[in-house]
Design an enzyme around this catalytic site. Structure first.
Site, PDB file in Angstrom:
ATOM      1  CB  ALA A 197      27.554  15.342 -41.211  1.00  0.00           C
ATOM      2  CE  LYS A 198      22.114  16.238 -43.622  1.00  0.00           C
ATOM      3  NZ  LYS A 198      22.115  17.495 -44.410  1.00  0.00           N
ATOM      4  CG  ASP A 199      24.418  13.963 -34.448  1.00  0.00           C
ATOM      5  OD1 ASP A 199      23.329  13.624 -34.948  1.00  0.00           O
ATOM      6  OD2 ASP A 199      25.110  13.209 -33.740  1.00  0.00           O
TER       7      ASP A 199
END
Length: 345
Positions: free
Chosen positions: A44-46
């Protein structure tokens, strides 16, 4: 041309919802996993790396010679390094010594310079990865500090993307949202969007045993007695991130290392989903919540699975690591989840 992209960053977002069938078989609600491992950087950090860096570009903060600095337990670092490569920036990352060697190798493979800092020190200790990243950013000319824990753009990235996707994918039928809380940006941003659409949606944060977040939510105070070492990476904190919007939360549940570890392996074995350690944690948190708050067949639950299990092969998926932690409690699991290996001679 269909499915042709200019670069890997165009693949970020629009991750699938997948129904869970076996792990949640005894629960009448429909339960979906939001598979953030389908982002190109496998987490999710993308979303926040791209959103924050592109915001800085729009404001003229970043130049071709800029250095991007960040604190990370691994996933944000992967994403920041990936975005930095595509956009032509240098990358310096501070990680805790809970980070496994293969994660550090991954960061270095993406061109990042890595500083490894002790995990079990106070957040304001000059050796903590928070303070080390701040110092590096202050000392490095032309640098930009992402500061995901205290950057409102962390939350905004998920408000603009993740929450909207979940609403559309469930056709507005979602009744419960759960995610692990580290910086809190994923859950907070998603929750804010969804509650604007339907304020009756229940939002449950999942915290680690050893973290202060649940206690702070319950009492409004930091209880230092809650703090002790734990193994789950990327969730829980010994400080209060401003990216975590407590006013968007309805409840917190707390899970421990062993429960989350076995649940992670169970999801792989029963659902064929290779998730990270927090995949097991959020699922364990949901099962604890559902036991205390019975759900109906009309409920639609979304669990955010934030990353991929390939980053935990020498940790939660390792029989040796599990044994080293003393994770052998048969009361936690109904059958032996440890893999079997036979050698042919």
């Amino acid at each position: 041309m269909a499915n042709v992209y200019n670069n890997i960053l165009e693949l970020i977002g629009n991750t699938p919802l997948v129904k869970l069938n076996q792990v949640t078989a005894n629960i009448p609600a429909t339960v979906y996993a939001k598979l953030e491992s389908c982002n190109p950087g496998h987490s999710a950090k993308d979303r926040i790396a791209k959103y924050i860096i592109e915001n800085a570009e729009k404001k003229g903060i970043l130049t071709p010679q800029s250095v991007i600095v960040e604190t990370t337990s691994g996933n944000t670092g992967f994403s920041v390094a990936m975005v930095a490569i595509v956009k032509g920036y240098q990358c310096i990352l501070a990680v805790s010594d809970k980070t496994k060697p293969e994660k550090i190798a991954y960061l270095k493979a993406l061109g990042a310079k890595v500083y490894v800092c002790p995990a079990n020190v106070a957040a304001d200790d000059p050796r903590s990865y928070y303070e080390v990243a701040k110092r590096i950013a202050a000392e490095t000319p032309n640098s930009v500090y992402i500061n995901q824990y205290f950057n409102e753009l962390n939350t905004e990235a998920h408000y603009q993307t993740t929450g909207k996707e979940i609403w559309e994918q469930t056709e507005g039928k979602i009744t419960h949202l759960l995610a692990c809380t580290g910086t809190g940006g994923t859950l907070s941003g998603s929750a804010k969007y969804l509650k604007e659409k339907n304020p009756n949606i229940k939002v449950i944060g999942v915290d680690a045993d050893g973290s202060i977040l649940k206690g702070y939510f319950d009492t409004g105070k930091i209880n230092k007695e809650d703090i002790h070492p734990y193994q789950i990476e990327g969730m829980g904190k010994n400080l209060i991130p401003s990216a975590l919007l407590f006013d968007q939360m309805d409840e917190f549940v707390r899970v421990n290392d062993e429960q989350a570890a076995y649940r992670t392996r169970e999801i792989a074995l029963k659902e064929a989903i290779m998730g990270g350690y927090t995949t097991g944690a959020v699922t364990q948190g949901f099962l604890q919540y559902a036991e205390a708050n019975p759900l109906s067949e009309n409920d639609v639950v979304v669990l955010i699975f934030p990353d991929h299990g390939s980053r935990y092969i020498s940790k939660v998926y390792s029989d040796d690591w599990m044994a080293e932690q003393g994770f052998t409690n048969d009361d936690i699991h109904s059958y032996d989840l440890l893999s079997k290996t036979e050698y042919v001679k």
